[in-house]
Design a protein around this motif. Structure first.
Motif, mmCIF file in Angstrom:
data_model
loop_
_atom_site.group_PDB
_atom_site.id
_atom_site.type_symbol
_atom_site.label_atom_id
_atom_site.label_comp_id
_atom_site.label_asym_id
_atom_site.label_seq_id
_atom_site.Cartn_x
_atom_site.Cartn_y
_atom_site.Cartn_z
ATOM 1 N N GLY A 95 0.812 -1.189 -0.037
ATOM 2 C CA GLY A 95 -0.115 -0.019 -0.044
ATOM 3 C C GLY A 95 0.606 1.352 0.013
ATOM 4 N N GLY A 96 2.125 1.240 -0.019
ATOM 5 C CA GLY A 96 2.834 2.132 -0.189
ATOM 6 C C GLY A 96 3.366 3.192 1.239
ATOM 7 N N THR A 97 2.140 2.924 2.106
ATOM 8 C CA THR A 97 2.363 3.468 3.604
ATOM 9 C C THR A 97 1.571 2.417 4.295
ATOM 10 N N VAL A 98 2.391 2.104 5.516
ATOM 11 C CA VAL A 98 2.142 0.933 6.212
ATOM 12 C C VAL A 98 2.476 1.358 7.675
ATOM 13 N N LYS A 99 1.452 0.707 8.625
ATOM 14 C CA LYS A 99 1.835 0.935 10.149
ATOM 15 C C LYS A 99 3.266 0.155 10.302
ATOM 16 N N LYS A 174 -15.714 1.300 2.338
ATOM 17 C CA LYS A 174 -16.156 2.112 1.360
ATOM 18 C C LYS A 174 -16.363 3.374 1.632
ATOM 19 N N ALA A 175 -16.622 3.682 3.059
ATOM 20 C CA ALA A 175 -16.580 4.948 3.685
ATOM 21 C C ALA A 175 -15.309 5.657 3.524
ATOM 22 N N PHE A 176 -14.230 5.035 3.795
ATOM 23 C CA PHE A 176 -12.857 5.377 3.600
ATOM 24 C C PHE A 176 -12.605 5.729 2.202
ATOM 25 N N LEU A 177 -12.916 4.983 1.141
ATOM 26 C CA LEU A 177 -12.471 5.130 -0.089
ATOM 27 C C LEU A 177 -13.308 6.750 -0.558
ATOM 28 N N LYS A 178 -14.270 6.968 0.045
ATOM 29 C CA LYS A 178 -15.036 8.245 -0.270
ATOM 30 C C LYS A 178 -14.151 9.380 -0.017
ATOM 31 N N LYS A 194 -7.598 -1.748 4.498
ATOM 32 C CA LYS A 194 -7.514 -2.039 5.897
ATOM 33 C C LYS A 194 -6.247 -1.545 6.708
ATOM 34 N N ARG A 195 -5.254 -1.830 5.731
ATOM 35 C CA ARG A 195 -3.791 -1.503 6.628
ATOM 36 C C ARG A 195 -3.784 0.140 6.712
ATOM 37 N N TRP A 196 -4.197 0.649 5.747
ATOM 38 C CA TRP A 196 -4.157 2.205 5.972
ATOM 39 C C TRP A 196 -5.205 2.866 7.201
ATOM 40 N N LYS A 205 -10.836 -1.190 15.911
ATOM 41 C CA LYS A 205 -11.594 -2.326 15.610
ATOM 42 C C LYS A 205 -11.935 -3.107 16.572
ATOM 43 N N ASN A 206 -13.149 -3.473 16.781
ATOM 44 C CA ASN A 206 -13.696 -4.130 18.315
ATOM 45 C C ASN A 206 -13.394 -5.706 17.741
ATOM 46 N N PRO A 207 -13.744 -6.598 18.881
ATOM 47 C CA PRO A 207 -13.293 -8.014 18.669
ATOM 48 C C PRO A 207 -14.227 -8.691 17.673
ATOM 49 N N LEU A 208 -15.292 -8.163 17.238
ATOM 50 C CA LEU A 208 -16.085 -8.634 16.004
ATOM 51 C C LEU A 208 -15.790 -8.125 14.597
#
Length: 346
Positions: A95-99, A174-178, A194-196, A205-208
């Motif tokens: 992704g070019g930028t990663v934690k 989807k929300a992030f992509l917007k 998800k990496r971003w 993110k919660n356990p679910l």
């Protein structure tokens, strides 16, 4: 190196050994301690290394910076271009930028191996590390403009979330992509997004696997109440507290006694007792109180109602027998019939 190291065609430890050989012995030792490249994988502080060598922390910093510059200028470093290109290709694929922690764990679970990858990234000018702040975790990137777009999008996404909102992962992507503007199509896939998202310290993110603001009790789950909320919300309808306790243990591997679960649900405004041991979420529209209170609330909102209408509306709110509603309706302290035979509040 463990099995993950097979994704690379070279051995980072052997490569770094060659890079350190271009330095004087003391300088090589300082970098080894500073980056955990020896048998001891713990990275030493400037102070601790300075104490060991009898010099100041600032002098250690100077030696560290000078040594890294020396390595970059060396012929040995120049000959390792292929290895660095390989690292760059992996980072771009991710992704070019990663934690930072996620990037290092991608290569290996072994701490020593991770330290050697980290040192390689530090030495190269192709990789840029940004330190954690109040918004983001430590991260590495190879494209500054892309990194800025990701940071801006994460901040905008956070601001668009309400305090206790939790969003399914697919919807969050989807929300992030917007919010992401003008990024290459190669980066528009779920795993990269998800990496971003993981770069952010304010979104979690919660356990679910549901996303929301990291400081929300719906995401940063601590006790039985929070686990119970997730269970009941996922279930989607009223559920007995014993089943809630069982599902907490089954889903989250957390011990939950029946009595403890019942007591915690009673004390939390998020939950409403709607029947014998049955709990629902107040956010579903259920109101607190016993059957009498429910009847009173309905009549206050709706006005006079016939017996059958009262029963029908109460049974939408509470899992009780019709006779229980009728018994409560006969309480003259609270309810009475008008001339049309409909029930009203006293």
């Amino acid at each position: 190196m463990n099995k993950k190291a097979n994704i690379l065609s070279f051995n980072p430890k052997q490569l770094n050994r060659k890079l350190l050989e271009v330095l004087p012995k003391r300088a090589a030792e300082i970098l080894t301690l500073r980056y955990g490249l020896g048998e001891d994988t713990k990275k030493q502080t400037l102070e601790s290394i300075g104490d060991k060598h009898g010099i100041t922390r600032e002098r250690i910093r100077q030696i560290e910076n000078y040594s890294i510059k020396t390595i970059k200028k060396s012929d040995v470093y120049g000959k390792e271009k292929a290895a660095y290109d390989e690292l760059k290709a992996v980072l771009k694929k991710l992704g070019g930028t990663v934690k930072e922690s996620e990037l290092l764990e991608h290569f290996s679970d072994d701490k020593s191996a991770q330290n050697h990858i980290n040192f390689m990234l530090t030495v190269s000018e192709d990789f840029h590390r940004e330190k954690e702040d109040e918004d983001f975790n430590h991260r590495w990137h190879i494209d500054e403009k892309l990194a800025e777009k990701i940071h801006d999008a994460l901040k905008n996404l956070y601001n668009s979330l309400s305090s206790d909102e939790i969003v399914p992962e697919a919807e969050m992507v989807k929300a992030f992509l917007k919010h992401l503007k003008d990024i290459s199509e190669e980066y528009k896939n779920e795993e990269i997004i998800k990496r971003w998202l993981n770069i952010s310290k304010k979104i979690g993110k919660n356990p679910l696997g549901e996303w929301g603001k990291a400081n929300s009790t719906n995401v940063k789950v601590k006790g039985v109440r929070d686990y119970a909320y997730l269970i009941i919300r996922k279930h989607g309808s009223p559920i007995h507290f014993r089943e809630v306790a069982n599902l907490i243990e089954k889903t989250f591997n957390k011990r939950a006694h029946f009595a403890t679960t019942h007591n915690e649900l009673i004390k939390d405004a998020r939950f409403v007792l709607v029947g014998r041991g049955l709990y629902a979420l107040s956010e579903w529209g259920y109101e607190k109180g016993v059957v009498k209170d429910v009847i009173a609330s309905i009549l206050k909102k709706e006005g006079p109602l016939a017996k059958d209408e009262v029963i029908k509306k109460v049974l939408k709110e509470r899992y009780v027998k019709e006779n229980t509603v009728l018994v409560n309706l006969q309480n003259p302290k609270f309810f009475k019939k008008n001339k049309e035979g409909k029930y009203t509040l006293v």
